[in-house]
Design a protein around this motif. Structure first.
Motif, mmCIF file in Angstrom:
data_model
loop_
_atom_site.group_PDB
_atom_site.id
_atom_site.type_symbol
_atom_site.label_atom_id
_atom_site.label_comp_id
_atom_site.label_asym_id
_atom_site.label_seq_id
_atom_site.Cartn_x
_atom_site.Cartn_y
_atom_site.Cartn_z
ATOM 1 N N GLY A 10 0.775 -1.234 0.000
ATOM 2 C CA GLY A 10 0.000 0.000 0.000
ATOM 3 C C GLY A 10 0.804 1.281 0.000
ATOM 4 N N THR A 11 2.125 1.194 -0.178
ATOM 5 C CA THR A 11 2.894 2.438 -0.231
ATOM 6 C C THR A 11 2.475 3.238 -1.461
ATOM 7 O OG1 THR A 11 4.711 1.293 -1.329
ATOM 8 C CG2 THR A 11 4.911 1.603 1.056
ATOM 9 N N HIS A 13 4.414 6.066 -2.840
ATOM 10 C CA HIS A 13 5.603 6.391 -3.653
ATOM 11 C C HIS A 13 6.830 6.092 -2.803
ATOM 12 C CE1 HIS A 13 8.490 9.002 -5.859
ATOM 13 N NE2 HIS A 13 7.773 8.567 -6.901
ATOM 14 N N GLU A 14 7.354 4.856 -2.956
ATOM 15 C CA GLU A 14 8.431 4.385 -2.081
ATOM 16 C C GLU A 14 9.604 5.354 -1.993
ATOM 17 O OE1 GLU A 14 9.852 0.410 -2.705
ATOM 18 O OE2 GLU A 14 7.828 -0.411 -2.643
ATOM 19 N N ARG A 15 10.035 5.881 -3.123
ATOM 20 C CA ARG A 15 11.215 6.751 -3.120
ATOM 21 C C ARG A 15 11.019 7.967 -2.221
ATOM 22 N NH1 ARG A 15 12.422 7.294 -8.952
ATOM 23 N NH2 ARG A 15 11.141 9.136 -8.744
ATOM 24 N N THR A 16 9.808 8.484 -2.180
ATOM 25 C CA THR A 16 9.513 9.637 -1.328
ATOM 26 C C THR A 16 9.301 9.212 0.125
ATOM 27 O OG1 THR A 16 8.470 10.745 -3.194
ATOM 28 C CG2 THR A 16 7.954 11.606 -1.003
ATOM 29 N N GLN A 17 8.728 8.044 0.340
ATOM 30 C CA GLN A 17 8.364 7.598 1.682
ATOM 31 C C GLN A 17 9.520 7.024 2.498
ATOM 32 O OE1 GLN A 17 4.347 5.826 0.013
ATOM 33 N NE2 GLN A 17 4.424 5.558 2.226
ATOM 34 N N LEU A 25 4.437 6.790 6.710
ATOM 35 C CA LEU A 25 3.100 6.249 6.488
ATOM 36 C C LEU A 25 2.162 7.375 6.066
ATOM 37 C CD1 LEU A 25 2.884 3.910 9.612
ATOM 38 C CD2 LEU A 25 3.549 3.313 7.265
ATOM 39 N N THR A 26 1.196 7.039 5.224
ATOM 40 C CA THR A 26 0.347 8.051 4.610
ATOM 41 C C THR A 26 -1.129 7.889 4.994
ATOM 42 O OG1 THR A 26 0.078 6.696 2.624
ATOM 43 C CG2 THR A 26 1.906 8.275 2.634
ATOM 44 N N VAL A 27 -1.864 8.980 4.879
ATOM 45 C CA VAL A 27 -3.280 9.030 5.264
ATOM 46 C C VAL A 27 -4.154 8.355 4.212
ATOM 47 C CG1 VAL A 27 -5.244 10.557 5.691
ATOM 48 C CG2 VAL A 27 -2.983 11.195 6.513
ATOM 49 N N ALA A 28 -4.917 7.352 4.643
ATOM 50 C CA ALA A 28 -5.945 6.756 3.789
ATOM 51 C C ALA A 28 -7.292 7.394 4.102
ATOM 52 C CB ALA A 28 -6.034 5.255 4.004
ATOM 53 N N TYR A 79 -4.167 4.390 7.886
ATOM 54 C CA TYR A 79 -3.067 4.467 6.922
ATOM 55 C C TYR A 79 -3.403 3.750 5.621
ATOM 56 C CZ TYR A 79 -0.215 5.721 11.004
ATOM 57 O OH TYR A 79 0.301 6.319 12.115
ATOM 58 N N ASN A 80 -2.770 4.183 4.535
ATOM 59 C CA ASN A 80 -2.820 3.464 3.272
ATOM 60 C C ASN A 80 -2.046 2.155 3.354
ATOM 61 O OD1 ASN A 80 -4.260 5.209 1.347
ATOM 62 N ND2 ASN A 80 -2.592 6.640 1.719
ATOM 63 N N GLU A 81 -0.950 2.176 4.101
ATOM 64 C CA GLU A 81 -0.057 1.029 4.171
ATOM 65 C C GLU A 81 -0.615 -0.051 5.098
ATOM 66 O OE1 GLU A 81 1.713 4.567 2.778
ATOM 67 O OE2 GLU A 81 0.793 4.229 4.715
ATOM 68 N N GLU A 82 -0.236 -1.285 4.816
ATOM 69 C CA GLU A 82 -0.636 -2.418 5.644
ATOM 70 C C GLU A 82 0.605 -3.236 5.965
ATOM 71 O OE1 GLU A 82 -3.409 -6.423 5.309
ATOM 72 O OE2 GLU A 82 -3.624 -4.844 3.824
ATOM 73 N N LEU A 83 0.734 -3.627 7.224
ATOM 74 C CA LEU A 83 1.854 -4.466 7.660
ATOM 75 C C LEU A 83 1.547 -5.901 7.262
ATOM 76 C CD1 LEU A 83 4.522 -4.571 9.282
ATOM 77 C CD2 LEU A 83 3.132 -4.933 11.326
ATOM 78 N N ILE A 84 2.427 -6.523 6.450
ATOM 79 C CA ILE A 84 2.152 -7.873 5.949
ATOM 80 C C ILE A 84 3.096 -8.925 6.515
ATOM 81 C CG2 ILE A 84 1.031 -7.138 3.831
ATOM 82 C CD1 ILE A 84 3.746 -7.630 2.392
#
Length: 142
Positions: A10-11, A13-17, A25-28, A79-84
């Motif tokens: 769910g990232t 833009h990896e390069r920016t993050q 982590l970004t706002v969903a 968050y947009n991201e999810e821990l997998i």
């Protein structure tokens, strides 16, 4: 050594993050508490709080993303991201969030659940997908 992004989906833009080996982590979604929850001693009367999305508004008609305009108060952040992976992560608010009058607690989590977000009396505007938190540690149980 495992790349930090191997633990997440769910990232945006990896390069920016990714900064100095940490992941932002970004706002969903941002929610407001609409109905009170309940907490008791034994847990038999626990009830989740009723929540509803704050919603966004575009500042310009050509904008791709809208803004959450939050008044001073308490919210829940998703968050947009999810821990997998089976790791535990420690997150903290980004300096950019704190210096603009909002914060959330530093948290240790084994899943990226809703995070309490507090805003100062003047409130804050947060854009969709804004980077608001940083994963500062990833650990696995021995």
């Amino acid at each position: 050594m495992t790349d930090i992004t191997d633990h997440f989906t769910g990232t945006i833009h990896e390069r920016t993050q990714i900064n100095n080996g940490h992941l932002d982590l970004t706002v969903a979604e941002i929610y407001e508490i609409a109905e009170p929850g309940k907490v008791d001693f034994g847990g038999g009367e626990l009830e989740s709080a009723g929540i509803q999305t704050v919603g966004t508004k575009k500042k310009n008609k050509d904008d791709d993303y809208g803004w959450y305009s939050l008044e001073g108060g308490q919210y829940l952040l998703e968050y947009n991201e999810e821990l997998i992976s089976d790791a535990t992560v420690t997150t903290q608010p980004r300096t950019e969030l704190i210096t603009r009058g909002a914060f959330h607690p530093t948290m240790e989590m084994d899943a990226l659940s809703l995070v309490p977000l507090s805003t100062g009396g003047a409130g804050i505007d947060i854009k969709e997908n804004a980077r608001v938190s940083t994963v500062i540690d990833i650990s696995r149980e021995p």
